[in-house]
Write an enzyme that holds these catalytic residues in place. Structure first.
Site, short mmCIF file in Angstrom:
data_model
loop_
_atom_site.label_atom_id
_atom_site.label_comp_id
_atom_site.label_asym_id
_atom_site.label_seq_id
_atom_site.Cartn_x
_atom_site.Cartn_y
_atom_site.Cartn_z
CB ILE A 315 81.60 50.95 -15.13
CG1 ILE A 315 80.99 51.99 -14.19
CG2 ILE A 315 82.23 51.64 -16.35
CD1 ILE A 315 81.96 53.03 -13.71
N PRO A 316 80.30 48.78 -17.66
CG PRO A 316 78.74 48.87 -19.39
CD PRO A 316 79.21 49.61 -18.17
CB CYS A 317 85.38 47.99 -18.76
SG CYS A 317 85.66 46.81 -17.46
CG HIS A 318 81.53 43.19 -19.57
ND1 HIS A 318 81.13 43.93 -18.49
CD2 HIS A 318 80.39 42.78 -20.17
CE1 HIS A 318 79.81 43.97 -18.43
NE2 HIS A 318 79.34 43.28 -19.46
#
Ligand code: ZN
Length: 358
Positions: A315-318
């Site tokens: 989950i690409p919170c970056h």
């Protein structure tokens, strides 16, 4: 990333006690559980018993303790008494969580300790103690079930230090599992450092860098929310994510298919699903995400949900940054966030070049 060619080179440097390799690598010795500098005067281990690390922190996280002879945490010829005193205090009780009060008991000034550790080792004393503590508990995850079985049949009951550390991080001790659900946890080595993956037979629940601040609390929340015990081991989703991560770090895969179980409120899940729509190599702001889910004024809550993500990379919170273009925060550290974003951009541009040529 230490390649096998580097391992041979480092091993030769270790045998020859080459001082120019000081600070380049550390060696963990599997048979003794200690880690050394290249020039250690002690008898040299066999190649197959060596694990090589680029930093002392990685060796600590892999559960090795500093060698008494070559003192890999000291600067050659000099280490302050304060630093030595604290390193010794950690070894006396490696599972302790350090608070300001503990420094006072040792008549040590916490801010001096922080400064001196940072200067010597590039990490604060609390980070050092935490790395050591996590290393001990994660050792058993890394080794998988076999070790736990061995611990149960041999020294497990008497080794209360291990049991306490393990149950603080993973929940119930293996003997108390009884009626709980079981989640399995595995240690995954990646080029950005070790990660921990937690999953059942169906889905991946957690994927985090093991040095992420607050990881123990996060695991505890997951354990309570799912009413599970977490024990070392592998499941299909863990094998799947391990393979996918390999592809991702090679720049060959950008879309993860391992099934996920999102442990959060309906709002958090909504945010996390939206995050998965941000394409690799691109970024959004918290405000963009808030607008995309139809709650444009909720960007602070979006930022919080972003920070509560327990499935790093997948989950690409970056990919969420500040509206002004600053990177913003990242639980796994800003260096990693920057690396991940660059990596995605580069991988995608390489892919396009290849398509053009083909
Ligand atoms: Zn040594």
């Amino acid at each position: 990333m230490i390649t096998s060619a580097m391992k041979s080179e480092y091993y030769q440097a270790l045998i020859d006690k080459k001082s120019e390799y000081e600070g380049i690598f550390y060696v963990g010795v599997k048979t003794t559980g200690v880690f050394c500098r290249p020039t250690c005067p002690a008898r040299k281990p066999k190649f197959e018993n060596c694990e090589f690390y680029e930093t002392a922190k990685q060796a600590l996280l892999a559960s090795f303790r500093p060698c008494q002879r070559c003192r890999p945490l000291s600067h050659p010829n000099h280490v302050s008494e304060l630093v030595q005193q604290l390193v010794n205090a950690v070894e006396e009780n490696p599972e302790q969580r350090w608070k300001e009060d503990d420094f006072r008991k040792l008549s040590v000034d916490a801010s001096t300790a922080r400064r001196q550790f940072k200067k010597r080792f590039g990490m604060t004393f609390v980070e050092y103690a935490r790395s050591r503590r996590m290393g001990i508990a994660l050792k058993h995850i890394r080794a998988g079930n076999a070790v736990i079985d061995a611990q149960l049949s041999t020294g497990y009951e008497s080794s209360s230090g291990f049991r306490d550390a393990f149950s603080r991080i993973m929940g119930a001790a293996p003997t108390l599992l009884g009626k709980h659900n079981i989640l399995k946890a595995s240690w995954l080595d990646t080029r950005l450092g070790p990660m921990i993956a937690i999953a059942d037979e169906e889905s991946l629940y957690l994927l985090e860098f093991v040095d992420r601040r607050g990881l123990e609390r996060e695991v505890e929340r997951l354990r309570q929310r799912t009413k599970s015990a977490i024990i070392p081991g592998y499941t299909e989703p863990i094998r799947s994510i391990e393979k996918e991560l390999e592809g991702y770090f090679e720049g060959e895969l950008m879309e993860f298919k391992t099934p996920l179980w999102m442990a959060g409120s309906p709002f958090q899940k909504e945010v996390w699903e939206q995050l998965q729509k941000i394409p690799p190599g691109q970024t959004s702001s918290y405000a963009d995400v808030a607008a995309a889910i139809g709650k444009p004024s909720a960007y602070r809550a979006v930022a919080q949900a972003n920070g509560a993500n327990q499935l790093a990379i997948v989950i690409p919170c970056h990919r969420v940054i500040n509206s002004n273009g600053d990177l913003g925060g990242y639980g796994g550290g800003l260096t990693r966030k920057r690396w991940l974003l660059n990596h995605e951009k580069e991988s995608l541009s390489m892919e396009t070049d290849e398509t053009k040529e083909g």
